[in-house]
Design an enzyme around this catalytic site. Structure first.
Site, PDB file in Angstrom:
ATOM      1  N   HIS A   1       2.912  29.877 -44.766  1.00 27.08           N
ATOM      2  CA  HIS A   1       2.680  29.201 -43.484  1.00 27.08           C
ATOM      3  C   HIS A   1       1.282  28.581 -43.482  1.00 27.08           C
ATOM      4  O   HIS A   1       0.341  29.163 -44.030  1.00 27.08           O
ATOM      5  CB  HIS A   1       2.831  30.202 -42.328  1.00 27.08           C
ATOM      6  CG  HIS A   1       2.900  29.525 -41.001  1.00 27.08           C
ATOM      7  ND1 HIS A   1       1.780  29.057 -40.358  1.00 27.08           N
ATOM      8  CD2 HIS A   1       3.957  29.193 -40.222  1.00 27.08           C
ATOM      9  CE1 HIS A   1       2.153  28.473 -39.222  1.00 27.08           C
ATOM     10  NE2 HIS A   1       3.473  28.542 -39.121  1.00 27.08           N
TER      11      HIS A   1
ATOM     12  N   GLU B   1      -0.931  28.477 -41.328  1.00 28.76           N
ATOM     13  CA  GLU B   1      -1.980  29.331 -40.763  1.00 28.76           C
ATOM     14  C   GLU B   1      -2.468  30.339 -41.803  1.00 28.76           C
ATOM     15  O   GLU B   1      -3.655  30.658 -41.851  1.00 28.76           O
ATOM     16  CB  GLU B   1      -1.460  30.022 -39.490  1.00 28.76           C
ATOM     17  CG  GLU B   1      -1.346  29.023 -38.352  1.00 28.76           C
ATOM     18  CD  GLU B   1      -0.320  29.359 -37.285  1.00 28.76           C
ATOM     19  OE1 GLU B   1       0.191  30.491 -37.265  1.00 28.76           O
ATOM     20  OE2 GLU B   1      -0.016  28.461 -36.476  1.00 28.76           O
TER      21      GLU B   1
ATOM     22  N   GLU C   1       6.574  21.745 -41.904  1.00 26.78           N
ATOM     23  CA  GLU C   1       5.784  21.930 -40.691  1.00 26.78           C
ATOM     24  C   GLU C   1       4.490  21.118 -40.801  1.00 26.78           C
ATOM     25  O   GLU C   1       3.521  21.594 -41.407  1.00 26.78           O
ATOM     26  CB  GLU C   1       5.422  23.410 -40.508  1.00 26.78           C
ATOM     27  CG  GLU C   1       6.603  24.315 -40.302  1.00 26.78           C
ATOM     28  CD  GLU C   1       6.238  25.564 -39.507  1.00 26.78           C
ATOM     29  OE1 GLU C   1       6.973  25.879 -38.568  1.00 26.78           O
ATOM     30  OE2 GLU C   1       5.204  26.188 -39.798  1.00 26.78           O
TER      31      GLU C   1
ATOM     32  N   GLY D   1       1.673  23.930 -32.557  1.00 27.51           N
ATOM     33  CA  GLY D   1       0.983  24.458 -31.386  1.00 27.51           C
ATOM     34  C   GLY D   1       0.211  23.420 -30.605  1.00 27.51           C
ATOM     35  O   GLY D   1      -0.575  23.737 -29.719  1.00 27.51           O
TER      36      GLY D   1
ATOM     37  N   SER E   1       5.995  22.413 -32.581  1.00 24.25           N
ATOM     38  CA  SER E   1       6.229  22.079 -31.173  1.00 24.25           C
ATOM     39  C   SER E   1       7.696  21.784 -30.862  1.00 24.25           C
ATOM     40  O   SER E   1       8.002  20.918 -30.038  1.00 24.25           O
ATOM     41  CB  SER E   1       5.320  20.919 -30.727  1.00 24.25           C
ATOM     42  OG  SER E   1       3.957  21.287 -30.863  1.00 24.25           O
TER      43      SER E   1
ATOM     44  N   GLY F   1       5.788  28.843 -30.431  1.00 24.96           N
ATOM     45  CA  GLY F   1       5.604  29.168 -29.018  1.00 24.96           C
ATOM     46  C   GLY F   1       6.897  29.302 -28.228  1.00 24.96           C
ATOM     47  O   GLY F   1       7.036  30.224 -27.410  1.00 24.96           O
TER      48      GLY F   1
END
Ligand code: 13P
Length: 261
Positions: A103, A105, A175, A181, A221, A243
């Protein structure tokens, strides 16, 4: 039409402790009940923090819920002296089906390189977990129009050393970092362009059979009101949702909208 099953995976990231996880999964299951979804429609997967997985397992198995679950990361190491790491075999013992690997992140926060990602994929496969390999470009790369080349390069390096037989069942999540986000969703056309480029590259490297069976997700998103358009593209086989997967009813609404596309 193709034979690939729509996959809707909710990556909770570092949200929900194990008690909140139980409540979120119960609410998701209740909110999905009226849609009577089964394996012929889609797979719905929750990806909670490690500390929640045992609770989710107990709930899913105890209540015989039609939901799968996975982990957000895995160690590249076998069990042993690696403080703080979680072995792939531990995750499969907990009934995980999937593991998110690479990922953005984790690539940013933990300096995970494509080489590390490849070793994690190997560890996951050896424990019969299905990797969800994440790839995607930064805003700068998109603006420079190097996004396709960059993303395919990330995929090539992350899959270095594997052959088609190793990778059957693999899931790839596109992604774009700038869409995560931020409320900025790639357009359905952006997602379709990259998913198609990924599938073509898989075909060139591993043959048509793997290219046609590999599921390619879009993440960034995704919400109930934009998922249908995104998964309507022929090469986009589902979504990796952050989210909008935290609330059971919201994620259920998203799954229903995707199935109804
Ligand atoms: P958001 O849906 O919150 O943008 O997160 C996407 C993501 O990173 C899923 O892995």
């Amino acid at each position: 039409m193709n034979d690939r099953t729509l996959l809707l995976a909710g990556n909770w990231k570092m949200n929900h402790d194990h008690l909140e996880a139980i409540s979120a999964v119960q609410k998701l299951a209740w909110a999905l009940e009226d849609a009577k979804l089964d394996d012929s429609h889609c797979e719905v997967v929750v990806v909670p923090p490690f500390t929640d997985i045992r609770s989710v397992q107990t709930l899913v198995q105890g209540d015989k819920l039609w939901l799968k679950y996975g982990a957000q990361d895995v160690s590249q190491h076998a069990p042993g002296a690696h403080t703080g790491e979680i072995a792939a075999s531990f995750l499969s013992r907990l009934g995980c089906s999937y593991v998110v690997i690479g990922h953005s992140e984790r690539r940013a926060d933990n300096h995970e390189t494509n080489e590390v990602v490849a070793t994690k994929i190997k560890a996951a496969l050896s424990a019969e977990l299905t990797p969800i390999l994440c790839v995607g470009e930064s805003l700068e790369q998109r603006q420079e129009k190097s996004h396709v080349e960059f993303t395919l390069g990330q995929m090539d390096e992350s899959l270095a050393g594997f052959d088609a037989a190793d990778l059957s069942g693999l899931v790839i999540a596109y992604e774009p970092v700038w869409a995560i986000g931020t409320g900025e969703t790639a357009t359905a056309a952006d997602a379709a362009e990259m998913a198609s480029a990924i599938r073509v590259r898989l075909g060139e490297k591993y043959g048509d059979a793997l290219a046609q069976t590999t599921r390619i997700l879009y993440g960034g998103s995704v919400k109930a009101d934009n998922v249908a358009e995104i998964v309507a593209s022929a090469d986009v086989d589902g979504a990796l949702v952050g989210g909008a997967s935290l609330s059971g009813p919201d994620f259920a609404a998203l799954c229903k909208a995707a199935v109804a596309k």
